[in-house]
Write an enzyme that holds these catalytic residues in place. Structure first.
Site, PDB file in Angstrom:
ATOM      1  N   SER A  79      -6.399 -30.591  56.615  1.00  0.00           N
ATOM      2  CA  SER A  79      -5.310 -31.171  57.397  1.00  0.00           C
ATOM      3  C   SER A  79      -4.003 -30.479  57.043  1.00  0.00           C
ATOM      4  CB  SER A  79      -5.190 -32.666  57.095  1.00  0.00           C
ATOM      5  OG  SER A  79      -3.966 -33.193  57.592  1.00  0.00           O
ATOM      6  N   GLY A 103     -19.704 -36.619  59.400  1.00  0.00           N
ATOM      7  CA  GLY A 103     -18.681 -37.415  60.078  1.00  0.00           C
ATOM      8  C   GLY A 103     -18.743 -37.226  61.577  1.00  0.00           C
ATOM      9  N   ALA A 104     -19.961 -37.175  62.117  1.00  0.00           N
ATOM     10  CA  ALA A 104     -20.158 -36.764  63.506  1.00  0.00           C
ATOM     11  C   ALA A 104     -20.144 -37.905  64.512  1.00  0.00           C
ATOM     12  CB  ALA A 104     -21.485 -36.010  63.642  1.00  0.00           C
ATOM     13  N   TYR A 163      -5.035 -39.039  50.741  1.00  0.00           N
ATOM     14  CA  TYR A 163      -5.604 -38.216  51.808  1.00  0.00           C
ATOM     15  C   TYR A 163      -5.046 -36.798  51.753  1.00  0.00           C
ATOM     16  CZ  TYR A 163      -6.913 -36.870  56.603  1.00  0.00           C
ATOM     17  OH  TYR A 163      -7.433 -36.231  57.700  1.00  0.00           O
ATOM     18  N   GLY A 177     -14.738 -39.267  67.182  1.00  0.00           N
ATOM     19  CA  GLY A 177     -13.588 -38.379  67.147  1.00  0.00           C
ATOM     20  C   GLY A 177     -13.891 -36.894  67.125  1.00  0.00           C
ATOM     21  N   ILE A 178     -13.246 -36.199  66.202  1.00  0.00           N
ATOM     22  CA  ILE A 178     -13.377 -34.751  66.113  1.00  0.00           C
ATOM     23  C   ILE A 178     -14.816 -34.352  65.799  1.00  0.00           C
ATOM     24  CG2 ILE A 178     -12.622 -32.695  64.851  1.00  0.00           C
ATOM     25  CD1 ILE A 178      -9.949 -34.111  64.359  1.00  0.00           C
ATOM     26  N   GLY A 179     -15.491 -35.122  64.957  1.00  0.00           N
ATOM     27  CA  GLY A 179     -16.875 -34.793  64.610  1.00  0.00           C
ATOM     28  C   GLY A 179     -17.781 -34.766  65.817  1.00  0.00           C
TER      29      GLY A 179
END
Length: 321
Positions: free
Chosen positions: A180, A52-53, A206, A56-58
């Site tokens: 999360s 998931g790079a 989620y 965003g965070i990735g």
């Protein structure tokens, strides 16, 4: 500022109050007492895979690891986006070693094919970061017939960990599951992993799969303990990302002034991979400190329910427990 009884109390109160602990106020305050940053160059000569790079965070995790000298394999499901990311990171980080990997983490057949190719190219991995995520508005299924969030957050990462386990370096590697804080509101549903009962909610799916990730991380920590591989799950806080804007726009709009940057959301994951701190159960981290994995009431912590859940995941992925 050193850690004192007073700072421990302040740290705990931030999370108890939720908004101060999960918003950008959390790291702004906690930086005064949290553990030191990884040493410059501490990841030189080491190799990390980040799923998931491509946003965003990735992307922020990948950049943080590159800054520490790591070779980073950035995995996305879209070839063009992944190649574009590699080109940008290479340009912005002169001398950095960035490798593009393309795989749909939710497609178990794709994970198997990709892992066979990857392990043929890479024989030593010092970090594996499960960051790929999904929050669909409606229930959908993967090629194998699994509900999407279950496949992306749980089954695919579990299978990937098993297939890459032999490449993890004993005593010098870490596996991190990007969970999360939303999982606190969801007990483990071992009786309905595929979300077929009742009206489907992407937000609820989620949260439930994020709870499952914490349980899986604890299980993998036990499996790999003899090899001294650090296994952690972590909460990034409330972060301003494209995913938040698209999936929960109301929350993103209302909380916009208090949302963290992707870099703040990535901080604890980068720190965990680089420092591999000793960990006690439950292996759940936020802002460079361990946090309780339950609030004391969740049905999901019943050992029998956990056992049934793990057995079903093993069946769905054909990975022996």
């Amino acid at each position: 500022m050193p850690v004192t009884p007073l700072t421990r109390i302040a740290d705990a109160l931030l999370d108890r109050a939720v908004v101060p602990g999960y918003s950008k106020l959390g790291p702004a305050l906690r930086r005064r007492w949290w553990p030191a940053d990884p040493a410059p160059g501490s990841m030189a000569g080491k190799r990390v895979l980040v799923t998931g790079a491509t946003s965003g965070i990735g992307t922020a995790i990948a950049e943080g690891l590159l800054d520490l000298g790591a070779t980073v394999h950035v995995l996305g499901r879209d070839r063009a986006k992944t190649d574009d990311l590699v080109a940008r990171l290479t340009a912005e980080h002169p001398g950095a070693d960035v490798v593009a990997e393309v795989c749909d983490v939710g497609d178990l057949a794709a994970v198997r094919a990709w892992a066979e190719d990857f392990t043929g190219r890479v024989d030593a991995l010092h970090g594996l970061v499960h960051n790929a995520g999904a929050l669909p508005p409606e229930r959908s299924e993967t090629a194998q017939g699994h509900e999407l969030t279950l496949a992306v957050h749980v089954l695919g990462p579990h299978l990937m960990t098993a297939l890459l386990a032999d490449t993890l370096v004993d005593g010098a590697s870490a596996v991190v599951w990007m969970s999360s804080g939303g999982m606190y509101g969801a007990g483990l549903r071992d009786d309905d992993l595929e979300f077929t009962q009742g009206e489907y909610s992407g937000v609820r799916a989620y949260a439930r799969t994020k709870r499952m990730q914490v349980v899986l991380a604890a299980d993998w920590a036990q499996r790999l303990a003899g090899r001294r591989v650090g296994v952690y799950s972590t909460h990034p806080g409330w972060v301003a990302t494209d995913g938040v804007a698209a999936s929960i726009p109301g929350f993103g709009k209302v909380m916009a002034p208090l949302l963290r940057t992707p870099e703040d959301g990535a901080d604890t994951t980068v720190w965990l991979v680089a420092t591999r701190p000793s960990s006690r159960a439950p292996h759940f981290w936020h802002d460079r400190a361990q946090r309780p994995s339950t609030l004391g009431w969740e049905r999901g912590q019943d050992p029998a329910a956990v056992g049934r859940f793990l057995a079903q995941v093993a069946t769905d992925t054909d990975v022996a427990r």
